[in-house]
Design an enzyme around this catalytic site. Sequence first.
Site, PDB file in Angstrom:
ATOM      1  N   ASN A  13       0.873  -1.173   0.000  1.00  0.00           N
ATOM      2  CA  ASN A  13       0.000   0.000   0.000  1.00  0.00           C
ATOM      3  C   ASN A  13       0.911   1.225   0.000  1.00  0.00           C
ATOM      4  O   ASN A  13       1.521   1.537   1.010  1.00  0.00           O
ATOM      5  CB  ASN A  13      -0.884  -0.045   1.269  1.00  0.00           C
ATOM      6  CG  ASN A  13      -1.627   1.251   1.492  1.00  0.00           C
ATOM      7  OD1 ASN A  13      -1.740   2.086   0.586  1.00  0.00           O
ATOM      8  ND2 ASN A  13      -2.154   1.426   2.706  1.00  0.00           N
ATOM      9  N   TRP A  14       0.974   1.872  -1.149  1.00  0.00           N
ATOM     10  CA  TRP A  14       1.928   2.985  -1.276  1.00  0.00           C
ATOM     11  C   TRP A  14       1.441   4.279  -0.639  1.00  0.00           C
ATOM     12  O   TRP A  14       2.192   5.249  -0.579  1.00  0.00           O
ATOM     13  CB  TRP A  14       2.242   3.235  -2.754  1.00  0.00           C
ATOM     14  CG  TRP A  14       3.054   2.162  -3.396  1.00  0.00           C
ATOM     15  CD1 TRP A  14       3.515   1.004  -2.810  1.00  0.00           C
ATOM     16  CD2 TRP A  14       3.523   2.135  -4.748  1.00  0.00           C
ATOM     17  NE1 TRP A  14       4.220   0.273  -3.718  1.00  0.00           N
ATOM     18  CE2 TRP A  14       4.240   0.940  -4.918  1.00  0.00           C
ATOM     19  CE3 TRP A  14       3.386   2.995  -5.844  1.00  0.00           C
ATOM     20  CZ2 TRP A  14       4.838   0.594  -6.130  1.00  0.00           C
ATOM     21  CZ3 TRP A  14       3.967   2.653  -7.045  1.00  0.00           C
ATOM     22  CH2 TRP A  14       4.693   1.463  -7.186  1.00  0.00           C
ATOM     23  N   LYS A  15       0.170   4.293  -0.250  1.00  0.00           N
ATOM     24  CA  LYS A  15      -0.412   5.516   0.336  1.00  0.00           C
ATOM     25  C   LYS A  15      -0.189   6.693  -0.618  1.00  0.00           C
ATOM     26  O   LYS A  15      -0.165   6.492  -1.832  1.00  0.00           O
ATOM     27  CB  LYS A  15       0.168   5.760   1.736  1.00  0.00           C
ATOM     28  CG  LYS A  15       0.050   4.514   2.602  1.00  0.00           C
ATOM     29  CD  LYS A  15       0.258   4.746   4.057  1.00  0.00           C
ATOM     30  CE  LYS A  15       0.090   3.425   4.785  1.00  0.00           C
ATOM     31  NZ  LYS A  15       0.165   3.558   6.226  1.00  0.00           N
ATOM     32  N   HIS A  18      -9.408   1.477   5.161  1.00  0.00           N
ATOM     33  CA  HIS A  18      -8.113   1.597   5.829  1.00  0.00           C
ATOM     34  C   HIS A  18      -8.267   2.562   7.009  1.00  0.00           C
ATOM     35  O   HIS A  18      -9.044   3.520   6.933  1.00  0.00           O
ATOM     36  CB  HIS A  18      -7.073   2.126   4.833  1.00  0.00           C
ATOM     37  CG  HIS A  18      -5.683   2.107   5.380  1.00  0.00           C
ATOM     38  ND1 HIS A  18      -5.213   3.073   6.239  1.00  0.00           N
ATOM     39  CD2 HIS A  18      -4.673   1.216   5.225  1.00  0.00           C
ATOM     40  CE1 HIS A  18      -3.969   2.784   6.575  1.00  0.00           C
ATOM     41  NE2 HIS A  18      -3.615   1.652   5.978  1.00  0.00           N
ATOM     42  N   GLU A  43      -6.575   4.956   7.992  1.00  0.00           N
ATOM     43  CA  GLU A  43      -6.361   6.370   7.657  1.00  0.00           C
ATOM     44  C   GLU A  43      -7.607   6.957   7.012  1.00  0.00           C
ATOM     45  O   GLU A  43      -7.937   8.123   7.224  1.00  0.00           O
ATOM     46  CB  GLU A  43      -5.125   6.517   6.751  1.00  0.00           C
ATOM     47  CG  GLU A  43      -3.840   6.330   7.554  1.00  0.00           C
ATOM     48  CD  GLU A  43      -2.672   5.749   6.775  1.00  0.00           C
ATOM     49  OE1 GLU A  43      -2.687   5.749   5.536  1.00  0.00           O
ATOM     50  OE2 GLU A  43      -1.725   5.268   7.435  1.00  0.00           O
ATOM     51  N   GLU A  60      -5.260  -4.766  10.825  1.00  0.00           N
ATOM     52  CA  GLU A  60      -4.211  -3.759  10.956  1.00  0.00           C
ATOM     53  C   GLU A  60      -4.414  -2.988  12.259  1.00  0.00           C
ATOM     54  O   GLU A  60      -5.192  -2.019  12.290  1.00  0.00           O
ATOM     55  CB  GLU A  60      -4.279  -2.777   9.784  1.00  0.00           C
ATOM     56  CG  GLU A  60      -4.044  -3.423   8.442  1.00  0.00           C
ATOM     57  CD  GLU A  60      -3.459  -2.427   7.446  1.00  0.00           C
ATOM     58  OE1 GLU A  60      -2.353  -2.685   6.948  1.00  0.00           O
ATOM     59  OE2 GLU A  60      -4.081  -1.384   7.200  1.00  0.00           O
ATOM     60  N   GLY A  76       2.681   2.442  10.655  1.00  0.00           N
ATOM     61  CA  GLY A  76       3.620   3.550  10.460  1.00  0.00           C
ATOM     62  C   GLY A  76       4.381   3.932  11.724  1.00  0.00           C
ATOM     63  O   GLY A  76       5.048   4.956  11.769  1.00  0.00           O
ATOM     64  N   SER A 107       3.575  -2.019  10.197  1.00  0.00           N
ATOM     65  CA  SER A 107       5.034  -2.086  10.333  1.00  0.00           C
ATOM     66  C   SER A 107       5.626  -3.443   9.935  1.00  0.00           C
ATOM     67  O   SER A 107       6.563  -3.924  10.568  1.00  0.00           O
ATOM     68  CB  SER A 107       5.464  -1.695  11.750  1.00  0.00           C
ATOM     69  OG  SER A 107       5.090  -0.367  12.021  1.00  0.00           O
ATOM     70  N   GLY A 154       2.934  -1.061   4.210  1.00  0.00           N
ATOM     71  CA  GLY A 154       2.975   0.359   3.860  1.00  0.00           C
ATOM     72  C   GLY A 154       4.404   0.773   3.561  1.00  0.00           C
ATOM     73  O   GLY A 154       4.947   0.495   2.482  1.00  0.00           O
ATOM     74  N   GLY A 155       5.037   1.401   4.530  1.00  0.00           N
ATOM     75  CA  GLY A 155       6.386   1.970   4.367  1.00  0.00           C
ATOM     76  C   GLY A 155       7.384   1.070   3.661  1.00  0.00           C
ATOM     77  O   GLY A 155       8.087   1.520   2.744  1.00  0.00           O
TER      78      GLY A 155
HETATM   79  P1  PGA Z   1       3.009   0.405   7.554  1.00  0.00           P
HETATM   80  O1  PGA Z   1       1.516   0.617   6.966  1.00  0.00           O
HETATM   81  O2  PGA Z   1       3.515  -0.882   6.987  1.00  0.00           O
HETATM   82  O3  PGA Z   1       3.784   1.609   7.085  1.00  0.00           O
HETATM   83  O4  PGA Z   1       2.861   0.344   9.039  1.00  0.00           O
HETATM   84  C1  PGA Z   1       0.639  -0.448   6.816  1.00  0.00           C
HETATM   85  C2  PGA Z   1      -0.677   0.028   6.262  1.00  0.00           C
HETATM   86  O5  PGA Z   1      -1.107   1.137   6.601  1.00  0.00           O
HETATM   87  O6  PGA Z   1      -1.334  -0.686   5.488  1.00  0.00           O
END
Ligand code: PGA
Length: 249
Positions: A9-11, A95, A97, A165, A171, A211, A232-233
């Site tokens: 997930n590149w956000k 998600h 966010e 999640e 993050g 993470s 994500g990251g």
């Molecule tokens: P993260 O994000 O790996 O940067 O913690 C995961 C996500 O939000 O799907």
Amino acid sequence: MKKSLIAGNWKMYKTPSQSVEFVKLLLENLKEYEDREILICPPFTSLFPVSQIIKNTSVLLGAQNVYFEEEGAFTGEISPVMLKDIGVEFVICGHSERRNIFGETDEMINKKIKKVAEIGIKPILCIGEKLEEREAGKTFEVINYQLENDLENFEKFENLIIAYEPVWAIGTGKTATPQQAEEVHVYIREFLSKKYNKEVAENLRILYGGSVKPENIDALMKEKNIDGVLVGGASLKVEAFKRIIDYIT
Ligand code: PGA
């Protein structure tokens, strides 16, 4: 055989040209696996150029969000029909966010997963508790509430994917331990078994997200009920994402 799903997930990262560059590098020496699927979810503006490059490769395409109508006067929104037309096969729905920054409700998320599945795209439903909820011992209560509401009258379970999640792990660099994740995954599977049946519960993929990185992927994927990860990251760097794809159990 149920394949695992390794999803990035590149956000809100990477322009279209950066996305294309990333994908070209990713495809170089990418190992072919029978037992796992690889998915990337770039921002909307990168979906089309990326779709052109990953055509006829083993990398699948997903979007990070969608609206629950097919078309209409909804300024700024993107419909599942538009996504399908450019080869999008998965959509992340709900998600944390989206829930916490953009105020998405369980009712909206429920409408999204229903519409997405109806159009023939696989929804990845994200659920998870906040830190204060975990500390108050309310993790299962929160998970139960989200599952009840997000899956209300949802029957197209063959296409559904669930991502657990924990919000406190996203993050933050703090990963749930494999045991903490497994415990919630077992709970989710029991919920699905009661709501649908045992077979549905067993076949449905439950991903862990929060993470995930090269250092913890192997231990997470060793757990019986973790069927993949939403990253994500660490999905923004080719080398790190490749190591995650190449997890060893
Ligand atoms: P993260 O994000 O790996 O940067 O913690 C995961 C996500 O939000 O799907």
